[in-house]
Design an enzyme around this catalytic site. Structure first.
Site, PDB file in Angstrom:
ATOM      1  N   ARG A 211       0.844  -1.196   0.000  1.00 44.84           N
ATOM      2  CA  ARG A 211       0.000   0.000   0.000  1.00 44.84           C
ATOM      3  C   ARG A 211       0.882   1.249   0.000  1.00 44.84           C
ATOM      4  O   ARG A 211       1.694   1.425   0.903  1.00 44.84           O
ATOM      5  CB  ARG A 211      -0.930  -0.010   1.207  1.00 44.84           C
ATOM      6  CG  ARG A 211      -2.014  -1.085   1.115  1.00 44.84           C
ATOM      7  CD  ARG A 211      -3.018  -0.973   2.241  1.00 44.84           C
ATOM      8  NE  ARG A 211      -4.079  -1.965   2.099  1.00 44.84           N
ATOM      9  CZ  ARG A 211      -5.224  -1.774   1.439  1.00 44.84           C
ATOM     10  NH1 ARG A 211      -5.440  -0.609   0.862  1.00 44.84           N
ATOM     11  NH2 ARG A 211      -6.133  -2.723   1.356  1.00 44.84           N
ATOM     12  N   GLU A 213       0.550   4.176   0.921  1.00 47.73           N
ATOM     13  CA  GLU A 213       0.006   5.209   1.804  1.00 47.73           C
ATOM     14  C   GLU A 213       1.154   5.929   2.497  1.00 47.73           C
ATOM     15  O   GLU A 213       2.085   5.295   2.984  1.00 47.73           O
ATOM     16  CB  GLU A 213      -0.921   4.572   2.845  1.00 47.73           C
ATOM     17  CG  GLU A 213      -2.130   3.872   2.227  1.00 47.73           C
ATOM     18  CD  GLU A 213      -2.898   3.056   3.263  1.00 47.73           C
ATOM     19  OE1 GLU A 213      -2.251   2.534   4.196  1.00 47.73           O
ATOM     20  OE2 GLU A 213      -4.119   2.934   3.120  1.00 47.73           O
ATOM     21  N   ARG A 219       1.685   2.048  13.620  1.00 44.81           N
ATOM     22  CA  ARG A 219       0.837   0.900  13.289  1.00 44.81           C
ATOM     23  C   ARG A 219       0.579   0.730  11.800  1.00 44.81           C
ATOM     24  O   ARG A 219      -0.287  -0.042  11.407  1.00 44.81           O
ATOM     25  CB  ARG A 219      -0.506   1.024  14.025  1.00 44.81           C
ATOM     26  CG  ARG A 219      -1.328   2.242  13.698  1.00 44.81           C
ATOM     27  CD  ARG A 219      -2.614   2.216  14.512  1.00 44.81           C
ATOM     28  NE  ARG A 219      -3.522   3.288  14.146  1.00 44.81           N
ATOM     29  CZ  ARG A 219      -4.779   3.373  14.586  1.00 44.81           C
ATOM     30  NH1 ARG A 219      -5.251   2.431  15.374  1.00 44.81           N
ATOM     31  NH2 ARG A 219      -5.546   4.357  14.229  1.00 44.81           N
ATOM     32  N   HIS A 220       1.332   1.438  10.947  1.00 44.41           N
ATOM     33  CA  HIS A 220       1.178   1.297   9.503  1.00 44.41           C
ATOM     34  C   HIS A 220       2.473   0.828   8.847  1.00 44.41           C
ATOM     35  O   HIS A 220       3.565   1.233   9.242  1.00 44.41           O
ATOM     36  CB  HIS A 220       0.753   2.625   8.870  1.00 44.41           C
ATOM     37  CG  HIS A 220      -0.665   2.990   9.123  1.00 44.41           C
ATOM     38  ND1 HIS A 220      -1.049   3.795  10.174  1.00 44.41           N
ATOM     39  CD2 HIS A 220      -1.807   2.654   8.475  1.00 44.41           C
ATOM     40  CE1 HIS A 220      -2.371   3.948  10.160  1.00 44.41           C
ATOM     41  NE2 HIS A 220      -2.849   3.265   9.141  1.00 44.41           N
ATOM     42  N   GLU A 359      -7.922  -1.377  14.738  1.00 47.67           N
ATOM     43  CA  GLU A 359      -8.655  -2.263  13.833  1.00 47.67           C
ATOM     44  C   GLU A 359      -7.736  -3.390  13.368  1.00 47.67           C
ATOM     45  O   GLU A 359      -6.577  -3.159  13.016  1.00 47.67           O
ATOM     46  CB  GLU A 359      -9.157  -1.473  12.628  1.00 47.67           C
ATOM     47  CG  GLU A 359      -9.860  -2.308  11.566  1.00 47.67           C
ATOM     48  CD  GLU A 359     -10.151  -1.537  10.304  1.00 47.67           C
ATOM     49  OE1 GLU A 359     -10.023  -2.114   9.212  1.00 47.67           O
ATOM     50  OE2 GLU A 359     -10.480  -0.329  10.409  1.00 47.67           O
ATOM     51  N   SER A 362     -11.120  -6.052   8.244  1.00 43.01           N
ATOM     52  CA  SER A 362     -12.245  -5.469   7.524  1.00 43.01           C
ATOM     53  C   SER A 362     -12.821  -6.561   6.639  1.00 43.01           C
ATOM     54  O   SER A 362     -12.075  -7.304   5.983  1.00 43.01           O
ATOM     55  CB  SER A 362     -11.785  -4.282   6.679  1.00 43.01           C
ATOM     56  OG  SER A 362     -12.877  -3.702   6.003  1.00 43.01           O
ATOM     57  N   ARG A 410      -0.514  -6.662  12.732  1.00 37.47           N
ATOM     58  CA  ARG A 410      -1.369  -6.059  13.756  1.00 37.47           C
ATOM     59  C   ARG A 410      -1.844  -7.110  14.769  1.00 37.47           C
ATOM     60  O   ARG A 410      -1.951  -6.816  15.967  1.00 37.47           O
ATOM     61  CB  ARG A 410      -2.564  -5.358  13.110  1.00 37.47           C
ATOM     62  CG  ARG A 410      -2.182  -4.064  12.406  1.00 37.47           C
ATOM     63  CD  ARG A 410      -3.402  -3.248  12.049  1.00 37.47           C
ATOM     64  NE  ARG A 410      -3.014  -1.932  11.536  1.00 37.47           N
ATOM     65  CZ  ARG A 410      -3.836  -0.900  11.422  1.00 37.47           C
ATOM     66  NH1 ARG A 410      -5.099  -1.040  11.795  1.00 37.47           N
ATOM     67  NH2 ARG A 410      -3.408   0.252  10.954  1.00 37.47           N
TER      68      ARG A 410
END
Length: 436
Positions: A211, A213, A219-220, A359, A362, A410
């Protein structure tokens, strides 16, 4: 080395050859001790200088810390030694000398910042606490696989180089593929759906996702391990049952099989914190109930209203209120991706699995009706023609199906209460880190 004995196997009366790293040298004058470390533990090597060959003593005591050495000799009982035994050496060989100027201290006596640790990950991994994390990670992933097989899943592997992404191009890493533009896949979403539409029915994958991002948080990651499930003839309730079983199986396996590693991390019975397997069913809160409970905590400056996503602060407030893993279900359709099936005009079948800290998952039931799916692409501003390889399969008898994606790092981070997700990855990739 065929005749090598691991340090944990050395018993009084044995003649052994052990090999590993120089962990520490203590020179007390007429007598000196070298602590040798291998994957199973440590053992003391005793040098009585007046009774041993000078060259043998010099070889052992001048070996720099973290040098790789081999020692042969007799194992003797010694209650004062760290493990209750010691070796009186007949020979010492330095197999690979180490530079005396180490960039970090693998003994852990001197702390190092995380960037230094990650720059020198091989040295960092020689620390017992770091080893413990990855031994537990291995146990966790094995348990996850076993649980998937228990519920009738087939393991698959989907492409990591794709023509286009699940959610458009903003989060994709572009690459050149034989003169054409391609991307690193951000999710196995489309391919696992196509596979679930075959006669395999229930499938899972554990693999990398990418990703683009521009996060810089604890946490990423930009390359992560995704644990994915997709099941034909499953609805969102079935999918939640599967992920709850997977998470519990991971915790149970670590609790049963990794007691030593948990103790090393201070999570054992005598540690600073307690490791506990989730007990009972995970609560399933509707989105409406979730925002009501968040607002009732009084932790947010501004009250949430219908249609708001749950911010990091809201997740923390709700997690503290619930006190364990929980689902948030019945999200507004407008918040969830277009490929998530709607229950009615306002609610989707989408769900998230939350840990009190963040989280984890998903998921939801997928839209399996061709016309509705194409309409969803158009509403998202995506060209359905670019996804024809995917959408056309929905013309040929696509069953109802549901699934989810679970962040592997995670799961491990929250399980072990790690401060930074990079601690759960051998060689993490983020905005600043492309090497090692």
């Amino acid at each position: 080395m065929q005749d090598r004995t691991h340090t944990a196997e050395a018993e009084p009366g044995d003649e052994v050859t052990v090999a590993g790293w120089v962990h520490e040298v203590r020179d007390l004058g007429g007598i000196a001790f070298l602590i040798l470390r291998d994957a199973t533990g440590r053992i003391q090597i005793k040098f009585e200088k007046d009774e041993m060959d000078d060259e043998l003593v010099e070889t052992g005591l001048e070996a720099a810390r973290e040098s790789v050495i081999s020692v042969s000799g007799a194992v003797e009982e010694e209650p004062r030694a760290p493990t209750g035994v010691e070796i009186t050496p007949d020979s010492v060989e330095v197999i690979a000398p180490a530079d005396p100027e180490l960039p970090l201290d693998p003994s852990g006596k001197v702390d190092a910042e995380l960037p230094t640790r990650l720059d020198n990950r091989t040295l960092d991994l020689r620390k017992a606490e770091v080893q413990a994390i990855f031994e537990i990670r291995s146990t966790m992933l094995r348990a996850v696989r076993e649980e998937f097989h228990e519920v009738g899943c087939t393991e698959i592997n989907t492409p990591k180089i794709v023509a286009t992404g699940t959610e458009g191009g903003t989060e994709l890493f572009p690459i050149t593929y034989f003169g054409r533009e391609a991307f690193m896949n951000q999710s196995p979403q489309l391919f696992k759906q196509l596979t679930a539409g075959s006669n395999l029915e229930r499938v899972f994958e554990i693999g990398p996702i990418f990703r683009a991002e521009e996060h810089n948080t604890p946490r990423h990651l930009n390359e992560a391990t995704s644990i994915d499930f997709e099941g034909a003839f499953c609805d969102h309730h079935d999918a939640m049952d599967v992920v709850e079983g997977v998470v519990k199986a991971a915790y149970e396996a670590v609790s049963e099989e990794s007691a030593d590693e948990l103790e090393t991390l201070g999570l054992g019975e005598e540690g600073d914190s307690e490791f506990s397997v989730p007990d009972g069913e995970f609560p399933r809160l509707s989105y409406e109930e979730a925002i009501e409970r968040v607002n009732a905590t009084g932790e947010l400056d501004d009250q949430l209203v219908w249609g708001d996503d749950l911010s990091t602060e809201a997740e923390k407030a709700l997690g503290s209120d619930v006190g364990g893993h929980y689902f948030v279900t019945d999200w507004p359709s407008e918040i969830k991706p277009f490929y998530i099936m709607d229950q009615d005009d306002d609610l989707s079948t989408g769900f998230d699995l939350m840990h009190p800290r963040m989280e984890l998952v998903s998921g939801g039931q997928r839209e399996h009706r061709y016309e509705n799916l194409v309409e969803g692409f158009e509403q998202q501003g995506l060209d359905p023609a670019q996804f024809e390889y995917y959408t056309k399969m929905f013309k040929y008898g696509m069953p109802p199906h549901a699934g989810w994606g679970l962040g592997g790092e995670r799961l491990l981070m929250t399980m072990l209460d790690l401060d930074n997700i990079r601690e759960a990855v051998l060689f993490p990739r983020d905005r600043q880190r492309l090497s090692p």
